[in-house]
Motif scaffolding. Sequence first.
Motif, PDB file in Angstrom:
ATOM      1  N   ASP A  33      -0.608  -5.607  -3.194  1.00  0.00           N
ATOM      2  CA  ASP A  33      -0.491  -5.854  -1.755  1.00  0.00           C
ATOM      3  C   ASP A  33      -0.622  -7.338  -1.455  1.00  0.00           C
ATOM      4  OD1 ASP A  33       0.002  -3.300  -0.972  1.00  0.00           O
ATOM      5  OD2 ASP A  33      -2.059  -2.840  -0.386  1.00  0.00           O
ATOM      6  N   LEU A  34      -1.551  -7.973  -2.130  1.00  0.00           N
ATOM      7  CA  LEU A  34      -1.744  -9.404  -1.948  1.00  0.00           C
ATOM      8  C   LEU A  34      -0.497 -10.168  -2.350  1.00  0.00           C
ATOM      9  CD1 LEU A  34      -4.104 -11.256  -1.078  1.00  0.00           C
ATOM     10  CD2 LEU A  34      -4.665 -11.513  -3.492  1.00  0.00           C
ATOM     11  N   MET A  35       0.136  -9.735  -3.426  1.00  0.00           N
ATOM     12  CA  MET A  35       1.366 -10.362  -3.886  1.00  0.00           C
ATOM     13  C   MET A  35       2.468 -10.233  -2.833  1.00  0.00           C
ATOM     14  SD  MET A  35       3.760  -9.208  -7.083  1.00  0.00           S
ATOM     15  CE  MET A  35       4.230  -7.714  -6.221  1.00  0.00           C
ATOM     16  N   ASN A  36       2.624  -9.034  -2.285  1.00  0.00           N
ATOM     17  CA  ASN A  36       3.656  -8.825  -1.280  1.00  0.00           C
ATOM     18  C   ASN A  36       3.391  -9.635  -0.021  1.00  0.00           C
ATOM     19  OD1 ASN A  36       5.348  -7.093  -2.689  1.00  0.00           O
ATOM     20  ND2 ASN A  36       4.185  -5.284  -2.128  1.00  0.00           N
ATOM     21  N   ASP A  37       2.116  -9.733   0.356  1.00  0.00           N
ATOM     22  CA  ASP A  37       1.773 -10.559   1.507  1.00  0.00           C
ATOM     23  C   ASP A  37       2.122 -12.015   1.241  1.00  0.00           C
ATOM     24  OD1 ASP A  37       0.816  -8.598   3.242  1.00  0.00           O
ATOM     25  OD2 ASP A  37      -1.193  -8.653   2.387  1.00  0.00           O
ATOM     26  N   ALA A  38       1.831 -12.491   0.019  1.00  0.00           N
ATOM     27  CA  ALA A  38       2.121 -13.877  -0.317  1.00  0.00           C
ATOM     28  C   ALA A  38       3.615 -14.154  -0.321  1.00  0.00           C
ATOM     29  CB  ALA A  38       1.529 -14.215  -1.687  1.00  0.00           C
ATOM     30  N   MET A  39       4.400 -13.199  -0.815  1.00  0.00           N
ATOM     31  CA  MET A  39       5.842 -13.405  -0.926  1.00  0.00           C
ATOM     32  C   MET A  39       6.566 -13.256   0.411  1.00  0.00           C
ATOM     33  SD  MET A  39       6.587 -11.465  -4.533  1.00  0.00           S
ATOM     34  CE  MET A  39       8.354 -11.728  -4.469  1.00  0.00           C
ATOM     35  N   SER A  40       5.975 -12.501   1.334  1.00  0.00           N
ATOM     36  CA  SER A  40       6.688 -12.216   2.591  1.00  0.00           C
ATOM     37  C   SER A  40       5.948 -12.668   3.834  1.00  0.00           C
ATOM     38  CB  SER A  40       6.935 -10.708   2.704  1.00  0.00           C
ATOM     39  OG  SER A  40       5.712 -10.020   2.960  1.00  0.00           O
ATOM     40  N   GLY A  42       3.336 -11.335   4.896  1.00  0.00           N
ATOM     41  CA  GLY A  42       2.865 -10.107   5.529  1.00  0.00           C
ATOM     42  C   GLY A  42       3.960  -9.272   6.164  1.00  0.00           C
ATOM     43  N   MET A  43       5.179  -9.795   6.185  1.00  0.00           N
ATOM     44  CA  MET A  43       6.278  -9.095   6.847  1.00  0.00           C
ATOM     45  C   MET A  43       6.691  -7.824   6.122  1.00  0.00           C
ATOM     46  SD  MET A  43       7.125 -10.683   9.629  1.00  0.00           S
ATOM     47  CE  MET A  43       8.799 -10.134   9.943  1.00  0.00           C
ATOM     48  N   HIS A  44       6.315  -7.685   4.843  1.00  0.00           N
ATOM     49  CA  HIS A  44       6.758  -6.512   4.077  1.00  0.00           C
ATOM     50  C   HIS A  44       6.311  -5.207   4.715  1.00  0.00           C
ATOM     51  CE1 HIS A  44       2.958  -5.268   1.959  1.00  0.00           C
ATOM     52  NE2 HIS A  44       2.607  -6.502   2.299  1.00  0.00           N
ATOM     53  N   ARG A  45       5.201  -5.230   5.428  1.00  0.00           N
ATOM     54  CA  ARG A  45       4.706  -4.019   6.076  1.00  0.00           C
ATOM     55  C   ARG A  45       5.670  -3.544   7.156  1.00  0.00           C
ATOM     56  NH1 ARG A  45      -0.771  -4.040   4.402  1.00  0.00           N
ATOM     57  NH2 ARG A  45      -1.319  -6.075   3.504  1.00  0.00           N
ATOM     58  N   LEU A  46       6.195  -4.481   7.933  1.00  0.00           N
ATOM     59  CA  LEU A  46       7.167  -4.138   8.978  1.00  0.00           C
ATOM     60  C   LEU A  46       8.485  -3.702   8.365  1.00  0.00           C
ATOM     61  CD1 LEU A  46       6.508  -7.078  11.479  1.00  0.00           C
ATOM     62  CD2 LEU A  46       5.598  -4.743  11.560  1.00  0.00           C
ATOM     63  N   TRP A  47       8.888  -4.346   7.272  1.00  0.00           N
ATOM     64  CA  TRP A  47      10.143  -3.968   6.610  1.00  0.00           C
ATOM     65  C   TRP A  47      10.056  -2.551   6.064  1.00  0.00           C
ATOM     66  CZ3 TRP A  47      10.005  -9.037   3.291  1.00  0.00           C
ATOM     67  CH2 TRP A  47      10.262 -10.143   4.115  1.00  0.00           C
ATOM     68  N   LYS A  48       8.920  -2.207   5.510  1.00  0.00           N
ATOM     69  CA  LYS A  48       8.748  -0.862   4.952  1.00  0.00           C
ATOM     70  C   LYS A  48       8.743   0.192   6.063  1.00  0.00           C
ATOM     71  CE  LYS A  48       6.384  -2.522   0.831  1.00  0.00           C
ATOM     72  NZ  LYS A  48       5.082  -2.822   0.193  1.00  0.00           N
ATOM     73  N   ASP A  49       8.130  -0.123   7.192  1.00  0.00           N
ATOM     74  CA  ASP A  49       8.182   0.799   8.331  1.00  0.00           C
ATOM     75  C   ASP A  49       9.630   1.042   8.749  1.00  0.00           C
ATOM     76  OD1 ASP A  49       5.415   1.001   8.424  1.00  0.00           O
ATOM     77  OD2 ASP A  49       5.189  -0.479  10.043  1.00  0.00           O
ATOM     78  N   VAL A 227      25.039  -1.741   4.287  1.00  0.00           N
ATOM     79  CA  VAL A 227      24.027  -2.769   4.089  1.00  0.00           C
ATOM     80  C   VAL A 227      23.493  -3.188   5.457  1.00  0.00           C
ATOM     81  CG1 VAL A 227      23.459  -5.007   3.102  1.00  0.00           C
ATOM     82  CG2 VAL A 227      25.305  -3.638   2.098  1.00  0.00           C
ATOM     83  N   GLU A 228      22.194  -3.215   5.579  1.00  0.00           N
ATOM     84  CA  GLU A 228      21.551  -3.682   6.813  1.00  0.00           C
ATOM     85  C   GLU A 228      20.710  -4.908   6.478  1.00  0.00           C
ATOM     86  OE1 GLU A 228      18.271  -2.208  10.144  1.00  0.00           O
ATOM     87  OE2 GLU A 228      19.194  -0.726   8.802  1.00  0.00           O
ATOM     88  N   PRO A 229      21.241  -6.104   6.748  1.00  0.00           N
ATOM     89  CA  PRO A 229      20.447  -7.308   6.466  1.00  0.00           C
ATOM     90  C   PRO A 229      19.282  -7.423   7.439  1.00  0.00           C
ATOM     91  CG  PRO A 229      22.797  -7.822   6.786  1.00  0.00           C
ATOM     92  CD  PRO A 229      22.573  -6.438   7.295  1.00  0.00           C
ATOM     93  N   ILE A 230      18.172  -7.938   6.955  1.00  0.00           N
ATOM     94  CA  ILE A 230      17.008  -8.238   7.774  1.00  0.00           C
ATOM     95  C   ILE A 230      16.698  -9.719   7.597  1.00  0.00           C
ATOM     96  CG2 ILE A 230      14.568  -7.735   8.201  1.00  0.00           C
ATOM     97  CD1 ILE A 230      15.034  -4.966   6.958  1.00  0.00           C
ATOM     98  N   MET A 231      16.508 -10.407   8.712  1.00  0.00           N
ATOM     99  CA  MET A 231      16.248 -11.850   8.690  1.00  0.00           C
ATOM    100  C   MET A 231      17.338 -12.582   7.913  1.00  0.00           C
ATOM    101  SD  MET A 231      12.086 -12.013   8.307  1.00  0.00           S
ATOM    102  CE  MET A 231      12.062 -13.795   8.573  1.00  0.00           C
ATOM    103  N   GLY A 232      18.589 -12.240   8.245  1.00  0.00           N
ATOM    104  CA  GLY A 232      19.725 -12.935   7.651  1.00  0.00           C
ATOM    105  C   GLY A 232      19.980 -12.612   6.197  1.00  0.00           C
ATOM    106  N   GLY A 233      19.387 -11.517   5.709  1.00  0.00           N
ATOM    107  CA  GLY A 233      19.576 -11.157   4.311  1.00  0.00           C
ATOM    108  C   GLY A 233      18.426 -11.578   3.424  1.00  0.00           C
ATOM    109  N   LEU A 234      17.347 -12.075   4.031  1.00  0.00           N
ATOM    110  CA  LEU A 234      16.148 -12.332   3.226  1.00  0.00           C
ATOM    111  C   LEU A 234      15.780 -11.066   2.469  1.00  0.00           C
ATOM    112  CD1 LEU A 234      13.710 -14.135   2.463  1.00  0.00           C
ATOM    113  CD2 LEU A 234      12.565 -13.243   4.507  1.00  0.00           C
ATOM    114  N   VAL A 235      15.861  -9.940   3.167  1.00  0.00           N
ATOM    115  CA  VAL A 235      15.792  -8.619   2.550  1.00  0.00           C
ATOM    116  C   VAL A 235      16.932  -7.799   3.124  1.00  0.00           C
ATOM    117  CG1 VAL A 235      13.317  -8.637   2.146  1.00  0.00           C
ATOM    118  CG2 VAL A 235      14.180  -7.752   4.292  1.00  0.00           C
TER     119      VAL A 235
END
Length: 243
Positions: A33-40, A42-49, A227-235
């Motif tokens: 979780d810490l890794m995902n927070d560092a890489m994103s 904290g946005m990964h939580r919203l992306w997963k939702d 394909v649904e880009p998020i934040m311009g294709g960041l994910v």
Amino acid sequence: MSDTVSFGYEDVTPTEKTARVRGVFSNVASRYDLMNDAMSGGMHRLWKDRFVRRVKPRGHEQILDMAGGTGDIAFRLAESGAAVTVADINPEMLEVGIGRAQQRGIDGLVWTEANAETLTFPDRFFDAYTIAFGIRNVTDIPKALHEAHRVLRRGGRFFCLEFSTNVWPGFADVYDAYSHHLVPKLGKLLANDEDSYRYLIESIRRFPDMPTFERMIADAGFVQTKVEPIMGGLVAIHSGWKI
């Protein structure tokens, strides 16, 4: 499959990549979780939702969450009442997920150690297949996509959430500098593991861009790919159907 595959910016044999990826996630499992927070940020939580809302799980369904060891996606899917199987090649990741499920009082999930390229589930068994931030670490991605298609029932759906290639002018350069220089340093500071974090950033850069990966999904037999880009294709959220 070629004689070499990418492990970050290195080209290695398929066997070596599988072993080294396993080592990376063994190292980071307790701090995932810490890794995902560092890489994103904290946005990964919203992306997963958002990802799970696109899947639209239903109570009567059988869903396979591949590379889902720590349970982030499975916990969200299970809220619908769906029967969720969590599969991961790494036992340490599964241990973290099982522990988190116990802490949260979440029962009924099936946890299994499995390789995405050689699943042991029967044909046409699942209604949906999800994989979040895992496909880029697979050694033979086309083989894993074909396996996903095989285990889905007719009318089944495939959903993949993955880092991709940002196409927003300016932002891509800023994120590239952040990820290459800051994330490995955060990995060293927070988890005493700079190399694993560096690999994870490099693996994003070597992953196919959105149109290329969409074609790979179609080549595996899926139709109505999207394909649904998020934040311009960041994910990006990739999806397809089996008919």
